[in-house]
Design an enzyme around this catalytic site. Structure first.
Site, PDB file in Angstrom:
ATOM      1  N   HIS A 109     -18.722  -6.676 -20.471  1.00 41.70           N
ATOM      2  CA  HIS A 109     -19.882  -7.174 -21.218  1.00 41.70           C
ATOM      3  C   HIS A 109     -21.161  -7.135 -20.380  1.00 41.70           C
ATOM      4  O   HIS A 109     -22.132  -7.810 -20.717  1.00 41.70           O
ATOM      5  CB  HIS A 109     -19.645  -8.616 -21.682  1.00 41.70           C
ATOM      6  N   GLU A 122     -16.688   0.643 -33.544  1.00 45.05           N
ATOM      7  CA  GLU A 122     -17.960   1.226 -33.129  1.00 45.05           C
ATOM      8  C   GLU A 122     -18.089   2.685 -33.551  1.00 45.05           C
ATOM      9  O   GLU A 122     -19.175   3.144 -33.920  1.00 45.05           O
ATOM     10  CB  GLU A 122     -18.133   1.091 -31.611  1.00 45.05           C
TER      11      GLU A 122
END
Length: 323
Positions: A128, A59
């Site tokens: 998540h 990321e």
């Protein structure tokens, strides 16, 4: 035509890529796989691998590439698979994307959009399911957008792509299948402008993301007894303070509901604004409804963490009693 939230996102990206050749997409599995939840399906075939780029699982590298590309005049749309993973790119977003215009005295703009899937509802656990929009709302130089409907998602994403500054664009996972008619042709929704979802005179509910439809659902139970106004800010930063203050001035009661945790969150900011600028309009204490302050569990335990219809019902009845 009825269009779901998922396809509204895809349409916005497609139309902006066709309109402006400097727009490109990058992220994990955005090319051949079509992205998380299929949000970039068909773009590789139409625009080729130079404009729809798969990246390594990093990321920090993904956003760093986006920041650099934006600094030299391109308009990258970065997809971070889940908002939880965005922590790994915080340095690139906060210390670079948000600050470069200031560091270079306005000579550089960073037209970067970071799209990410936010929130719970899929029972996928603590890595998540997070909603951390308030962290980005605290950073000068960033805009933070959180649509709740397909038409707003498309219009706001197009505005975000055209914006000269970095935008964090949140897509709540459980909204993906929601359908509605969206305007035809090219249209945008202005960043920083909220909307009145439902007009009322007794209570103002400020709801964010998935909680907007929840507020509409609960308010329907009171349609013959309590007049409830529902405000969707659509944008966390810049926040449309005036639409909220004007509504509270009319109703004299305020409830804020959002999916993120309560401490130091979006609801705290809205409550502070009214406390500072609209205190004497209130006839009852402000109510905040948010997720329980614990990590999200996997499975059905999530249902006990997220704000419930019962939580909102209790708040409505309490505030009408002046509690």
């Amino acid at each position: 035509m009825q269009t779901n939230f998922r396809w509204a996102i895809t349409q916005a990206i497609d139309e902006e890529m066709e309109r402006d050749k400097s727009v490109f997409v990058l992220g994990e599995d955005v090319a051949a796989s079509g992205g998380s939840f299929g949000l970039t399906r068909g773009l590789l075939e139409k625009y080729g691998e130079m404009r729809v780029r798969d990246t390594p699982v990093s990321e920090e590298a993904i956003v760093g590439l986006g920041v650099g590309a934006a600094a030299v005049g391109l308009k990258p749309i970065v997809e971070i698979m889940f908002m939880d993973f965005i922590y790994l790119a915080m340095d690139q977003i906060i210390n670079h994307a948000a600050k470069m215009r200031y560091m270079y005295g306005g000579q550089v703009s960073i037209p970067l959009v970071v799209r990410t899937l936010a929130g719970g509802g899929f029972r996928t656990g603590m890595h998540h399911s997070q909603s951390i929009e308030s962290m980005f709302g605290h950073v000068p130089g960033l805009k933070v957008v959180y649509p709740s409907t397909p038409s707003d998602a498309k219009g706001l994403l197009k505005s975000a792509i055209r914006d000269p500054d970095p935008v964090i664009f949140l897509e709540q996972k459980t909204l993906m299948s929601v359908k509605e008619s969206i305007p035809e042709g090219d249209y945008t929704v202005p960043i920083g402008k909220g909307k009145i979802v439902q007009e009322g005179n007794d209570i103002t509910i400020v709801a964010l993301g998935i909680c907007v439809s929840q507020a509409v659902r609960v308010a329907k139970k009171y349609e013959n007894s309590i007049s409830i106004e529902i405000i969707d800010p659509r944008t966390v930063m810049p926040l449309d303070k005036e639409i909220i203050k004007n509504s509270v001035k009319k109703t004299s009661r305020l409830i804020i509901i959002h999916e993120a945790y309560a401490p130091f969150g979006f609801g705290s900011e809205v409550a502070a604004i009214i406390a500072e600028e609209g205190l004497y309009d209130l006839e009852a204490p402000i109510k905040r409804i948010a997720s329980k302050f614990v990590p999200y569990p996997v499975g059905t335990g999530e249902d006990f963490i997220m704000p419930s219809d019962e939580d909102l019902t209790n708040a409505i009845e309490q505030i009408m009693r002046g509690e």
